[in-house]
Scaffold this active site. Structure first.
Site, PDB file in Angstrom:
ATOM      1  N   LYS A   1      15.936  30.120  47.089  1.00  0.00           N
ATOM      2  CA  LYS A   1      14.797  29.238  47.334  1.00  0.00           C
ATOM      3  C   LYS A   1      13.990  29.722  48.537  1.00  0.00           C
ATOM      4  CE  LYS A   1      13.680  24.719  49.216  1.00  0.00           C
ATOM      5  NZ  LYS A   1      14.211  23.464  49.791  1.00  0.00           N
TER       6      LYS A   1
ATOM      7  N   ASP B   1      12.987  23.642  44.328  1.00  0.00           N
ATOM      8  CA  ASP B   1      13.435  22.640  45.285  1.00  0.00           C
ATOM      9  C   ASP B   1      13.799  21.372  44.516  1.00  0.00           C
ATOM     10  OD1 ASP B   1      11.032  21.562  44.523  1.00  0.00           O
ATOM     11  OD2 ASP B   1      10.120  21.602  46.511  1.00  0.00           O
TER      12      ASP B   1
END
Length: 215
Positions: A122, A140
């Site tokens: 991420k 996310d």
């Protein structure tokens, strides 16, 4: 309507509602500042991170300053971000590795980025997308939750979601999709109380169709 056509209409609706300008909600001036801010953002709001980094980047104006920081003092500096012990240790170690192995330059390679302390896919994709404009999908909590609600993916694991979305979304929407979905998740498609009747994607959302009585 095929899934490809349906996804295309969802992306068109997002573009029409939010535009196509790239927006980063974390405040930064340099690539390494964005990297540190993103590490801090785990389980923490962007607003809180921006408050922390406003003072943090004044106190530690260079990567070298972070690398040489006193760990206990750094923990205190970022305590309000939560998980501050691990985050402080990772930030200090990450800064040291960047200084010693990369001459202070944040790499753009996904493998090099994820080899840095505290950096997962991420965080790496945030850097690749925002700094290097490499088409990247950042998974996310908003992207995971809303992509599943819209029926774009059935996967649960963030890495599997990332690769599934890479197959289903056109590359020119990989970065902007995350930006749009974050905004949607913060304003309309909130957890646990989505405003389905106010959502411009309600006609494409199976869950919204089941929740037509939501305000």
């Amino acid at each position: 309507m095929t899934q490809k056509e349906r996804i295309g209409r969802i992306l068109d609706a997002l573009d029409e509602e939010y535009g196509t300008e790239y927006v980063c909600y974390l405040h930064y001036e340099t690539p390494w500042q964005l990297l540190i801010a993103t590490i801090l953002s785990a389980q923490c709001t962007d607003e809180r991170v921006n408050i922390i980094t406003a003072e943090l980047f004044k106190k530690y104006p260079t990567l070298e300053a972070f690398a040489a920081s006193d760990l206990e003092e750094l923990m205190t500096d970022i305590k309000s971000a939560g998980f501050y012990r691990n985050k402080a240790a990772n930030i200090k170690a990450c800064a040291l590795k960047l200084v010693e192995e990369y001459d202070g330059i944040v790499p753009n390679d996904i493998d090099a980025l994820t080899a840095l302390p505290g950096v997962g896919r991420k965080t790496a994709n945030v850097i690749r997308g925002n700094i290097y404009k490499e088409p990247s999908i950042v998974v996310d909590t908003h992207v995971k939750r809303i992509s599943r609600k819209l029926g774009i993916t059935k996967e649960e694991d963030p890495v599997k979601i990332e690769f599934d979305l890479m197959k289903k979304l056109p590359r020119n929407h990989w970065i902007i999709y995350n930006i749009h979905i974050i905004r949607l998740g913060r304003t309309i498609c909130k957890a646990p109380n989505p405003k389905c009747q106010k959502c411009f994607l309600r006609d494409f959302c199976p869950e919204a169709q089941r929740n037509k009585d939501n305000p």
